[in-house]
Design a protein around this motif. Structure first.
Motif, PDB file in Angstrom:
ATOM      1  N   ARG A  78      -1.249   6.812  -6.264  1.00  0.00           N
ATOM      2  CA  ARG A  78      -2.595   7.377  -6.168  1.00  0.00           C
ATOM      3  C   ARG A  78      -2.549   8.895  -6.026  1.00  0.00           C
ATOM      4  O   ARG A  78      -3.311   9.626  -6.697  1.00  0.00           O
ATOM      5  CB  ARG A  78      -3.348   6.769  -4.984  1.00  0.00           C
ATOM      6  CG  ARG A  78      -4.744   7.376  -4.777  1.00  0.00           C
ATOM      7  CD  ARG A  78      -5.395   6.857  -3.515  1.00  0.00           C
ATOM      8  NE  ARG A  78      -4.702   7.254  -2.308  1.00  0.00           N
ATOM      9  CZ  ARG A  78      -4.845   8.444  -1.716  1.00  0.00           C
ATOM     10  NH1 ARG A  78      -5.640   9.359  -2.243  1.00  0.00           N
ATOM     11  NH2 ARG A  78      -4.179   8.729  -0.603  1.00  0.00           N
ATOM     12  N   GLU A 104       3.250  -5.048 -10.753  1.00  0.00           N
ATOM     13  CA  GLU A 104       3.303  -4.468  -9.407  1.00  0.00           C
ATOM     14  C   GLU A 104       4.742  -4.273  -8.957  1.00  0.00           C
ATOM     15  O   GLU A 104       5.093  -3.226  -8.393  1.00  0.00           O
ATOM     16  CB  GLU A 104       2.564  -5.370  -8.409  1.00  0.00           C
ATOM     17  CG  GLU A 104       1.061  -5.334  -8.525  1.00  0.00           C
ATOM     18  CD  GLU A 104       0.387  -6.347  -7.615  1.00  0.00           C
ATOM     19  OE1 GLU A 104      -0.779  -6.111  -7.230  1.00  0.00           O
ATOM     20  OE2 GLU A 104       1.016  -7.389  -7.291  1.00  0.00           O
ATOM     21  N   ASP A 127       6.523  -1.533 -11.054  1.00  0.00           N
ATOM     22  CA  ASP A 127       6.089  -0.208 -10.618  1.00  0.00           C
ATOM     23  C   ASP A 127       6.734   0.175  -9.289  1.00  0.00           C
ATOM     24  O   ASP A 127       7.150   1.323  -9.082  1.00  0.00           O
ATOM     25  CB  ASP A 127       4.569  -0.166 -10.472  1.00  0.00           C
ATOM     26  CG  ASP A 127       3.856  -0.219 -11.815  1.00  0.00           C
ATOM     27  OD1 ASP A 127       4.534  -0.155 -12.866  1.00  0.00           O
ATOM     28  OD2 ASP A 127       2.616  -0.331 -11.809  1.00  0.00           O
ATOM     29  N   LYS A 151       0.830  -1.204   0.000  1.00  0.00           N
ATOM     30  CA  LYS A 151       0.000   0.000   0.000  1.00  0.00           C
ATOM     31  C   LYS A 151       0.864   1.254   0.000  1.00  0.00           C
ATOM     32  O   LYS A 151       0.489   2.289  -0.569  1.00  0.00           O
ATOM     33  CB  LYS A 151      -0.918  -0.006   1.222  1.00  0.00           C
ATOM     34  CG  LYS A 151      -1.973   1.085   1.212  1.00  0.00           C
ATOM     35  CD  LYS A 151      -2.908   0.949   2.398  1.00  0.00           C
ATOM     36  CE  LYS A 151      -3.972   2.029   2.396  1.00  0.00           C
ATOM     37  NZ  LYS A 151      -4.864   1.916   3.570  1.00  0.00           N
ATOM     38  N   ASP A 190       3.540   1.855  -1.661  1.00  0.00           N
ATOM     39  CA  ASP A 190       3.826   2.214  -3.056  1.00  0.00           C
ATOM     40  C   ASP A 190       2.571   2.696  -3.767  1.00  0.00           C
ATOM     41  O   ASP A 190       2.597   3.696  -4.488  1.00  0.00           O
ATOM     42  CB  ASP A 190       4.402   1.011  -3.807  1.00  0.00           C
ATOM     43  CG  ASP A 190       5.745   0.564  -3.261  1.00  0.00           C
ATOM     44  OD1 ASP A 190       6.548   1.444  -2.894  1.00  0.00           O
ATOM     45  OD2 ASP A 190       5.986  -0.654  -3.198  1.00  0.00           O
ATOM     46  N   GLN A 191       1.470   1.981  -3.572  1.00  0.00           N
ATOM     47  CA  GLN A 191       0.249   2.314  -4.285  1.00  0.00           C
ATOM     48  C   GLN A 191      -0.299   3.688  -3.880  1.00  0.00           C
ATOM     49  O   GLN A 191      -0.891   4.390  -4.702  1.00  0.00           O
ATOM     50  CB  GLN A 191      -0.811   1.233  -4.026  1.00  0.00           C
ATOM     51  CG  GLN A 191      -0.451  -0.135  -4.590  1.00  0.00           C
ATOM     52  CD  GLN A 191      -0.215  -0.116  -6.088  1.00  0.00           C
ATOM     53  OE1 GLN A 191      -0.963   0.515  -6.828  1.00  0.00           O
ATOM     54  NE2 GLN A 191       0.825  -0.807  -6.542  1.00  0.00           N
ATOM     55  N   GLU A 192      -0.106   4.076  -2.627  1.00  0.00           N
ATOM     56  CA  GLU A 192      -0.562   5.393  -2.180  1.00  0.00           C
ATOM     57  C   GLU A 192       0.229   6.508  -2.857  1.00  0.00           C
ATOM     58  O   GLU A 192      -0.311   7.569  -3.172  1.00  0.00           O
ATOM     59  CB  GLU A 192      -0.435   5.504  -0.660  1.00  0.00           C
ATOM     60  CG  GLU A 192      -1.477   4.709   0.108  1.00  0.00           C
ATOM     61  CD  GLU A 192      -2.856   5.330  -0.014  1.00  0.00           C
ATOM     62  OE1 GLU A 192      -3.247   6.109   0.863  1.00  0.00           O
ATOM     63  OE2 GLU A 192      -3.559   5.025  -1.012  1.00  0.00           O
TER      64      GLU A 192
END
Length: 282
Positions: free
Chosen positions: A143, A207, A210, A136, A138-140
Motif C-alpha cells: 500500500r 496473496e 506477493d 496486513k 505485507d499488504q501495508e
C-alpha cells in the motif's frame, strides 16, 4: 547455573558491531542460536516442511477454486507462538513489526510527497499479533509503495533540519510482554518453516506469491532511504533484490531471515542518527 560456553565464532559475533544492529537484537539472535532444538530437530523439520511447501505451492496453482482463511491463519500462528515458539524467537518477531513499520513510516514522511496513512503495526504481545496481522504486514508494505507513486530520482538529500521523525517509534524492549512457558522450545527458523506452509495453504496463490516476493522491495527501500539521507551504501544491506524478478518458494527460509536482518540494520542505523540529532539539539 553456569551459562553455556559459546563457540569461538559465536563469541566473536557477540562483539562484532561492524553492521549497525542493536545489542538487544544480537543477544536475542545468539540466544536463539544456542537453542538445541535448532541444531537437532530443525534440519529434519525444514526438510519435511520444504517438501510440503512445494507440494502445497503446486496444488494451489491447479485450476481449482481459490480460497483463503486469514483469521484462521492468524489464530494458528499466534497459538503456536504462545505455546511452542521460544521466547527469543517471539521477541524477534515483535521487533520485526516495529523495525519495518518505522522504516516505511520514515519513507512515507520524507519522500517529498503527501504521505499515505502511516502504519500502526506495533504489536507488543503475541495477542496483539492477531490484530496487527502477518497478512496486513505485507499488504501495508504494498500500500505504501502504491500510494507514494513513482519515486522522484531527482529528490535532493534532506538536511537534518528537514527530516521528519514524527512517525518514528523507538523500539523499547521493556514494552514487549511475552510469557515464558516450558513448552516454548521451537527456534526462530523452525517456527518459520512451519508458518510458511500455513501461509501457502491459507492464502490465495496470488496473496502468497506477493508475500514471498515482497522481500525484494528491501532493495528499493534501501535505495530510497539512501537518497534521502545521502548514503548509497544502504542498498548493500539488502540481501533480497531486483523486485521485478518474481521467485517461488525456493530458498524462502534464508530470504525471510535476511529480510529480518535488513530491517534491523536499517532501523539501528536510522535510530542512531536520530539520537545523534537529539543530543546535538539538546
Amino acid at each position: 547455573m553456569k551459562p553455556k560456553q559459546r563457540s569461538a565464532y559465536l563469541e566473536a559475533l557477540q562483539y562484532d558491531n561492524s553492521f549497525p544492529i542493536e545489542k538487544e537484537a544480537v543477544e536475542l539472535w545468539l540466544a536463539d542460536l544456542d537453542n538445541p532444538f535448532r541444531w537437532s530437530v530443525r534440519p529434519l523439520l525444514q526438510l519435511l516442511f520444504a517438501a510440503l511447501l512445494h507440494i502445497t505451492w503446486f496444488l494451489k496453482r491447479l485450476p481449482l477454486p481459490q480460497f483463503s482463511a486469514h483469521k484462521l491463519l492468524q489464530a494458528l500462528i499466534c497459538w503456536f507462538c504462545k505455546y511452542f515458539v521460544s521466547y527469543e524467537a517471539n521477541m524477534l518477531i515483535l521487533r520485526h513489526y516495529s523495525t519495518e513499520s518505522n522504516l516505511l513510516n520514515f519513507l512515507a514522511l520524507n519522500s517529498g510527497k503527501t504521505p499515505p496513512a502511516l502504519l500502526r503495526l506495533y504489536p507488543k504481545t503475541i495477542k496483539d499479533m492477531r490484530e496487527d496481522s502477518f497478512v496486513k504486514h505485507d499488504q501495508e508494505l504494498f500500500r505504501v509503495f502504491k500510494e507514494l507513486g513513482y519515486w522522484d530520482n531527482n529528490l535532493h538529500t534532506l538536511e537534518e533540519s528537514q527530516i521528519d521523525w514524527s512517525g518514528w517509534r523507538t523500539v523499547d524492549m521493556d514494552e514487549f510482554n511475552v510469557k515464558k512457558r516450558w513448552s516454548q522450545v521451537m527456534d526462530f527458523e523452525s517456527a518459520h518453516a512451519l508458518f510458511m506452509c500455513l501461509f501457502c495453504f491459507l492464502l490465495t496463490k496470488e496473496e502468497y506469491r506477493d508475500a514471498i516476493n515482497g522481500f525484494n522491495l528491501d532493495q528499493s527501500i534501501a535505495i530510497r532511504l539512501g537518497k534521502i539521507l545521502n548514503n548509497p551504501q544502504y542498498a548493500e544491506m539488502a540481501y533480497n533484490k531486483y523486485p521485478l524478478y518474481l521467485v517461488g518458494p525456493w530458498n524462502l527460509a534464508q530470504r525471510f531471515l535476511m529480510h529480518g536482518f535488513f530491517t534491523e540494520y536499517l532501523y539501528a542505523e536510522l535510530e542512531s542518527r536520530r539520537q545523534d540529532k537529539n543530543r546535538i539539539q539538546g
